[in-house]
Design an enzyme around this catalytic site. Structure first.
Site, PDB file in Angstrom:
ATOM      1  N   CYS A 258      30.286  98.678  16.052  1.00  0.00           N
ATOM      2  CA  CYS A 258      29.715  97.448  16.491  1.00  0.00           C
ATOM      3  C   CYS A 258      29.520  96.296  15.477  1.00  0.00           C
ATOM      4  O   CYS A 258      29.666  96.694  14.192  1.00  0.00           O
ATOM      5  CB  CYS A 258      28.063  97.907  16.728  1.00  0.00           C
ATOM      6  SG  CYS A 258      27.231  96.484  17.224  1.00  0.00           S
TER       7      CYS A 258
ATOM      8  N   GLU B  67      26.605  84.598  23.370  1.00  0.00           N
ATOM      9  CA  GLU B  67      25.864  83.385  23.098  1.00  0.00           C
ATOM     10  C   GLU B  67      26.730  82.181  22.776  1.00  0.00           C
ATOM     11  O   GLU B  67      27.562  82.255  22.047  1.00  0.00           O
ATOM     12  CB  GLU B  67      24.835  83.541  22.084  1.00  0.00           C
ATOM     13  CG  GLU B  67      23.994  82.586  21.793  1.00  0.00           C
ATOM     14  CD  GLU B  67      22.761  82.765  20.879  1.00  0.00           C
ATOM     15  OE1 GLU B  67      21.704  83.100  21.262  1.00  0.00           O
ATOM     16  OE2 GLU B  67      23.130  82.390  19.517  1.00  0.00           O
TER      17      GLU B  67
ATOM     18  N   HIS C 130      23.760  91.285   8.550  1.00  0.00           N
ATOM     19  CA  HIS C 130      24.563  91.108   9.814  1.00  0.00           C
ATOM     20  C   HIS C 130      23.636  90.168  10.907  1.00  0.00           C
ATOM     21  O   HIS C 130      24.217  89.437  11.752  1.00  0.00           O
ATOM     22  CB  HIS C 130      25.159  92.275  10.490  1.00  0.00           C
ATOM     23  CG  HIS C 130      23.867  92.838  11.166  1.00  0.00           C
ATOM     24  ND1 HIS C 130      22.953  93.723  10.832  1.00  0.00           N
ATOM     25  CD2 HIS C 130      23.956  92.980  12.768  1.00  0.00           C
ATOM     26  CE1 HIS C 130      22.147  94.085  11.837  1.00  0.00           C
ATOM     27  NE2 HIS C 130      22.688  93.742  12.981  1.00  0.00           N
ATOM     28  N   GLY C 131      22.364  89.925  10.530  1.00  0.00           N
ATOM     29  CA  GLY C 131      21.712  89.320  11.321  1.00  0.00           C
ATOM     30  C   GLY C 131      20.231  89.117  10.572  1.00  0.00           C
ATOM     31  O   GLY C 131      19.866  89.639   9.700  1.00  0.00           O
TER      32      GLY C 131
END
Length: 398
Positions: A82, A145, A295-296
């Site tokens: 992922c 997105e 990562h976020g």
């Protein structure tokens, strides 16, 4: 087999060191801290690095990198490979019709009808390696997105990449889908003690793991192509960084769970659907952090608690389909719309601040959400459409 919690693993006398790359200004759930301590006490763990997006996970904390002398499949999880892929679209911001583009992106929903076998083979994989889910986003925090550039922080790097203020980009977050699930289901009995380095079980797992990382990257590429086709534009890859994977490191196995691979030129950092994302340039100190960064934004509240926090009325749910940047959210699953609300996530700007302060990264551009695509069909309808698509594709293959 059910979940084998990390605290059930046999403790060792001395826990490994845990290095954290955040200050007390960053929200860290106490459960995540407890999981870090448990993880550091697993047999064979040599060191742990934790990042500001840290939050609790099913098999251990998300937002960390772990060095071990053996392989722990649960420290990567079922969504092997992922990651985040960022693409530049061949369409300037001024030419985007928001309403039309939002409707057109609904074409990304459901299973892909392209030639999955051919794409898999072109990536060096077997053509029959879970072709039915290739090109699908999945649930949870996965998304596709459309983004606009809010600010360019590093003009020189942006010019090298070929980005300017009026560009549109596409950020895709997804993984290995059914393939990763299949691999993980076959190693459930090894979760407590791990897989011994060099064993046949370890070799088989690593071979399949490496294929899943390739599969996941291809999946993000196909999702992006579907979105670009729906928007009637072209695209080019800017950056790709997986955050669920295992690599060799100093004669050990480096496990990343929700920690972006940062020994590459550029790394996307995802915000929520109502906050900025960033394109980062890894800095000098990443080597000390196992070449990893956030990562976020990371979750602040778990999914189960969100229905009691937001979306209690129809008007509130309608507001969740918009953001403060004037953008739209496409998510027909009401439960997912609530569980993935922006308030469920930490402040992405604070995560960036912590990474910069720790000498791990610098921002190249900040990106505002324009259209966040989750799914276009209610949950029950989506399942039905997927089953129908599978039957149709099987019919074509016969």
């Amino acid at each position: 087999m059910g979940n084998l919690p990390i605290e059930d693993a046999r403790a060792k006398p001395v826990a490994a060191s845990v290095d954290t790359y955040y200050s007390d200004k960053t929200w860290i759930d106490s459960t995540a801290n407890a999981q870090l301590a448990q993880l550091a006490s697993l047999p064979g763990v040599a060191g742990v690095k934790a990042f500001p997006d840290l939050h609790p996970g099913k098999y251990g904390p998300v937002g960390c990198a772990v060095l071990c002398d053996r392989i722990y499949p649960q420290l990567v999880g079922n969504d092997i490979g992922c990651g985040m892929s960022l693409f530049a679209l061949d369409m300037p911001r001024r030419k985007l019709n928001l309403s039309k583009a939002t409707e057109r992106l609904r074409a990304v929903d459901g299973l892909w009808t392209g030639d999955a076998g051919d794409r898999l083979r072109s990536a060096g994989l077997a053509g029959d390696l879970h072709p039915m889910t290739l090109g699908s986003i999945g649930g949870g925090n996965h998304f596709c997105e459309v983004q606009s550039i809010a600010e360019i922080s590093d003009e020189t790097s942006a010019q090298v990449i070929g980005l300017s203020k009026n560009d549109l980009l596409l950020l895709v977050h997804s993984g290995s889908r059914s393939f990763g699930n299949d691999i993980f289901s076959r190693v459930q009995n090894s979760l407590q003690e791990g897989l011994v380095a060099g064993s046949s079980a370890a070799r088989v797992y690593l071979e399949q793991h490496d294929e899943a990382v390739i599969w996941a990257r291809l999946n993000r590429q196909v999702i992006a192509e579907r979105a670009a086709s729906a928007l009637r534009t072209g695209l080019r890859l800017v950056a790709d960084s997986p955050h669920n994977l295992i690599e060799t490191h100093d004669d050990h196995y480096l496990h990343r769970k929700g920690a972006a691979k940062a020994d590459i030129p550029l790394v996307p950092l995802a915000g929520s659907r109502d906050s900025l994302s960033y394109l980062l340039k890894p800095a000098h100190n990443t080597a000390s952090a196992y070449s990893s960064i956030s990562h976020g934004a990371g979750r602040k509240y778990d999914r189960r608690s969100m229905p009691g926090r937001v979306g209690g009325t129809r008007s509130e749910r309608e507001k969740l389909a918009r953001n403060s940047f004037g953008g739209h959210v496409v998510c027909a699953d009401k439960q997912m719309l609530i569980e993935e609300a922006a308030s469920a996530y930490k402040d992405s700007s604070q995560v960036l601040h912590e990474l910069v302060s720790a000498g791990l990264a610098a921002s190249v551009v900040s990106l505002a959400p324009v259209i966040t695509f989750k799914n276009a069909s209610p949950a029950k309808q989506t399942v039905g459409r997927q089953r129908q698509a599978r039957l149709q594709q099987r019919g074509r293959q016969r």
